[in-house]
Design an enzyme around this catalytic site. Structure first.
Site, PDB file in Angstrom:
ATOM      1  N   ASP A 104      -5.717  14.878 -24.801  1.00 50.21           N
ATOM      2  CA  ASP A 104      -5.899  13.487 -24.376  1.00 50.21           C
ATOM      3  C   ASP A 104      -5.326  12.593 -25.466  1.00 50.21           C
ATOM      4  O   ASP A 104      -5.940  12.377 -26.508  1.00 50.21           O
ATOM      5  CB  ASP A 104      -7.390  13.210 -24.159  1.00 50.21           C
ATOM      6  N   GLU A 114      -0.208   5.317  -0.228  1.00 56.24           N
ATOM      7  CA  GLU A 114      -0.953   6.541  -0.557  1.00 56.24           C
ATOM      8  C   GLU A 114       0.013   7.722  -0.515  1.00 56.24           C
ATOM      9  O   GLU A 114       0.877   7.786   0.361  1.00 56.24           O
ATOM     10  CB  GLU A 114      -2.076   6.762   0.452  1.00 56.24           C
ATOM     11  N   TYR A 138       0.836  -1.200   0.000  1.00 51.49           N
ATOM     12  CA  TYR A 138       0.000   0.000   0.000  1.00 51.49           C
ATOM     13  C   TYR A 138       0.869   1.247   0.000  1.00 51.49           C
ATOM     14  O   TYR A 138       1.876   1.310   0.688  1.00 51.49           O
ATOM     15  CB  TYR A 138      -0.906   0.028   1.250  1.00 51.49           C
ATOM     16  N   LYS A 190      -2.425   1.148 -24.685  1.00 49.90           N
ATOM     17  CA  LYS A 190      -2.863   1.059 -26.086  1.00 49.90           C
ATOM     18  C   LYS A 190      -1.604   0.995 -26.965  1.00 49.90           C
ATOM     19  O   LYS A 190      -0.809   0.094 -26.780  1.00 49.90           O
ATOM     20  CB  LYS A 190      -3.769   2.249 -26.409  1.00 49.90           C
ATOM     21  N   THR A 228      -2.996   6.903 -21.960  1.00 48.03           N
ATOM     22  CA  THR A 228      -3.074   5.561 -21.390  1.00 48.03           C
ATOM     23  C   THR A 228      -1.787   4.832 -21.750  1.00 48.03           C
ATOM     24  O   THR A 228      -1.185   5.099 -22.793  1.00 48.03           O
ATOM     25  CB  THR A 228      -4.256   4.751 -21.962  1.00 48.03           C
ATOM     26  N   ARG A 238      -2.104  -1.853 -18.274  1.00 47.47           N
ATOM     27  CA  ARG A 238      -3.280  -0.979 -18.214  1.00 47.47           C
ATOM     28  C   ARG A 238      -3.011   0.149 -17.220  1.00 47.47           C
ATOM     29  O   ARG A 238      -2.522  -0.078 -16.123  1.00 47.47           O
ATOM     30  CB  ARG A 238      -4.518  -1.765 -17.772  1.00 47.47           C
TER      31      ARG A 238
HETATM   32  C1  LIG Z   1      -9.373   9.424 -25.820  1.00 49.62           C
HETATM   33  C2  LIG Z   1      -9.528   8.489 -24.661  1.00 49.62           C
HETATM   34  N1  LIG Z   1      -9.436   8.983 -23.413  1.00 49.62           N
HETATM   35  C3  LIG Z   1      -9.582   8.203 -22.338  1.00 49.62           C
HETATM   36  C4  LIG Z   1      -9.809   6.857 -22.464  1.00 49.62           C
HETATM   37  C5  LIG Z   1     -10.058   6.059 -21.235  1.00 49.62           C
HETATM   38  O1  LIG Z   1      -9.095   5.127 -20.959  1.00 49.62           O
HETATM   39  P1  LIG Z   1      -9.435   3.923 -19.956  1.00 49.62           P
HETATM   40  O2  LIG Z   1     -10.297   2.975 -20.722  1.00 49.62           O
HETATM   41  O3  LIG Z   1      -8.093   3.411 -19.572  1.00 49.62           O
HETATM   42  O4  LIG Z   1     -10.153   4.528 -18.789  1.00 49.62           O
HETATM   43  C6  LIG Z   1      -9.901   6.285 -23.734  1.00 49.62           C
HETATM   44  C7  LIG Z   1     -10.148   4.846 -23.877  1.00 49.62           C
HETATM   45  O5  LIG Z   1     -10.531   4.333 -24.866  1.00 49.62           O
HETATM   46  C8  LIG Z   1      -9.761   7.135 -24.868  1.00 49.62           C
HETATM   47  O6  LIG Z   1      -9.876   6.655 -26.105  1.00 49.62           O
END
Ligand SMILES: Cc1ncc(COP(=O)(O)O)c(C=O)c1O
Length: 423
Positions: free
Chosen positions: A200, A56, A54, A229, A226, A235
């Site tokens: 994003d 935090e 753990y 991908k 992320t 993940r």
């Molecule tokens: C543009 C975008 N932002 C955020 C996410 C969210 O990612 P997660 O599925 O890991 O929460 C995705 C997932 O497909 C995405 O395509």
């Protein structure tokens, strides 16, 4: 006492499911644009002893004792992310991409603030303001979309929407858009209206890491992403930001939106960042883009209409009406899954059908490229897709497509030496 039996003895039901999933992964062509196959090293770090700890807070400022090792792990992951992306600050704790976005919104905004993001039904993501999502419920999201003629984001429209709505933040990035966005133009608009720019990069952060996509880091206040991908890590989420916003962003992650960090995943992210710094990964990222372009061109040559006319990144959308007016995305994806080609149904811009049925399919090349597929294999896959969709009622032809898929997967398995880890 902790049970030390292997999974197959301790829990045969779960072991059996994992084995079946490994077989599914082995025997299909994977074209879901957000999926990939991690290395053995990533898998080992992810399934490691760090899951027991753990922690935090942040390195050097934890609420629990015994964190010296996980502090070193997180420092390593942060340093590698900063170096890889040339960012002043990295937060590597978000459990997912959605949580990274949530942390940024809560770190920099107040509930009710106006945010301008890309509409979900035109390629944006749920967390860019969809009504069912926390983002649309807590913040006042306004949307921009694509031009109905070109199916491209029109920066004049984005600017006009920004001038009309005066957002506190502009969100650029997408889940289903096959072209490049103009980061400098987004930043100029954000500056004009006094908004933060969040990019994003969940989908294409791997292409940025590999130098196969324009880099938003110099332009954005915050970049989220992320790691699972195109980046080919475990993940999880990632946030990059400038030094002046670091404290607000870190607070947005912990304590505002998360508790303890997933230390095993942070270690696996560190491994993935190192892997993404190699020349081999750069070559991979460029091949992902070349494969998407080759596959889209082959589909188009076979009569499929590609949304916006093609792709500059790792994915593209097919307008199924060009093959058959009555074919829904849902039915197309199901037929393809039945022959071992796995992808997802996706709305196209201005889709006349509801999202669940949809009029498009989304095709992405990161996973297939990890399996070693290059232009000849993805072009062959494009022809198999067209054959299956055009002759979906013909069992003999579908059987022939299945044989074609088997030939490709046998030559290009995800893990030629067997699955790493337990399966
Ligand atoms: C543009 C975008 N932002 C955020 C996410 C969210 O990612 P997660 O599925 O890991 O929460 C995705 C997932 O497909 C995405 O395509």
């Amino acid at each position: 006492m902790t049970d030390l039996r292997p999974l197959s003895d301790a829990d045969p039901a779960v072991a059996d499911l994992l084995g079946r999933e490994a077989e599914r992964q082995r025997s299909s062509i994977h074209l879901i644009a957000s999926e990939n196959f991690v290395s053995r090293a990533v898998m080992e770090a992810s399934g490691s002893v760090l899951t027991n700890k753990y922690s935090e807070g942040y390195p050097g400022r934890r609420y629990y004792q015994g964190c010296a090792i996980v502090d070193a792990v997180e420092d390593l992951a942060r340093d590698r992310a900063k170096a890889l992306f040339g960012a002043e600050h990295a937060n590597v704790q978000s459990h997912s991409g959605a949580q990274a976005n949530m942390a940024v919104y809560f770190g920099l905004l107040e509930p009710g603030d106006t945010v301008l993001g890309m509409a979900l039904d035109q390629g944006g993501h749920l967390t860019h303001g969809a009504g069912v999502n926390f983002s649309g419920r807590i913040f006042d999201f306004q949307a921009y979309g694509v031009d109905p003629g070109t199916e491209l984001v029109d920066m004049d429209e984005v600017r006009q929407r920004a001038l009309d709505t005066r957002p506190r933040m502009i969100v650029a990035g997408y889940s289903a858009y096959s072209r490049l966005l103009d980061w400098a133009a987004f930043r100029a608009i954000a500056d004009e209206v006094g908004a933060y720019l969040m990019v994003d990069t969940a989908h294409f952060i791997g292409l940025i890491a590999g130098g196969a996509h324009p880099d938003p880091v110099p332009h954005a206040h915050v970049v989220t992403g992320t790691t699972h991908k195109a980046l080919r890590g475990p993940r999880g989420g990632l946030i990059l930001t400038t030094a002046d916003l670091a404290a607000a962003i870190d607070k947005g992650v912990f304590p505002v939106t998360q508790g303890g960090a997933l230390n095993n995943q942070i270690a696996a992210r560190a491994v993935a960042f190192a892997e993404a710094s190699t020349p081999q990964y750069r070559e991979y990222a460029h091949q992902v883009v070349r494969n998407a372009a080759a596959m889209a061109a082959e589909m188009a040559a076979g009569g499929a209409r590609i949304v916006s006319g093609g792709t500059d990144n790792h994915l593209f959308l097919v307008d199924l009406r060009s093959l058959d007016e009555d074919l829904t995305g849902r039915d197309a994806a199901a037929v393809l899954a039945s022959v071992g080609i796995v992808l997802n149904s996706n709305p196209i811009p201005f889709d006349p059908r509801p999202p669940y049925r949809a009029t498009g399919i989304r095709i992405g090349t990161p996973a297939a490229t990890t399996c070693g597929m290059r232009e000849p294999e993805v072009e062959a896959t494009a022809r198999l897709i067209l054959e299956a969709l055009r002759h979906r009622g013909d069992d003999a032809r579908l059987e022939a497509v299945r044989a074609g898929v088997a030939e490709i997967t046998a030559a290009h398995p995800a893990y030629p030496e067997g699955f790493p880890g337990h399966v």
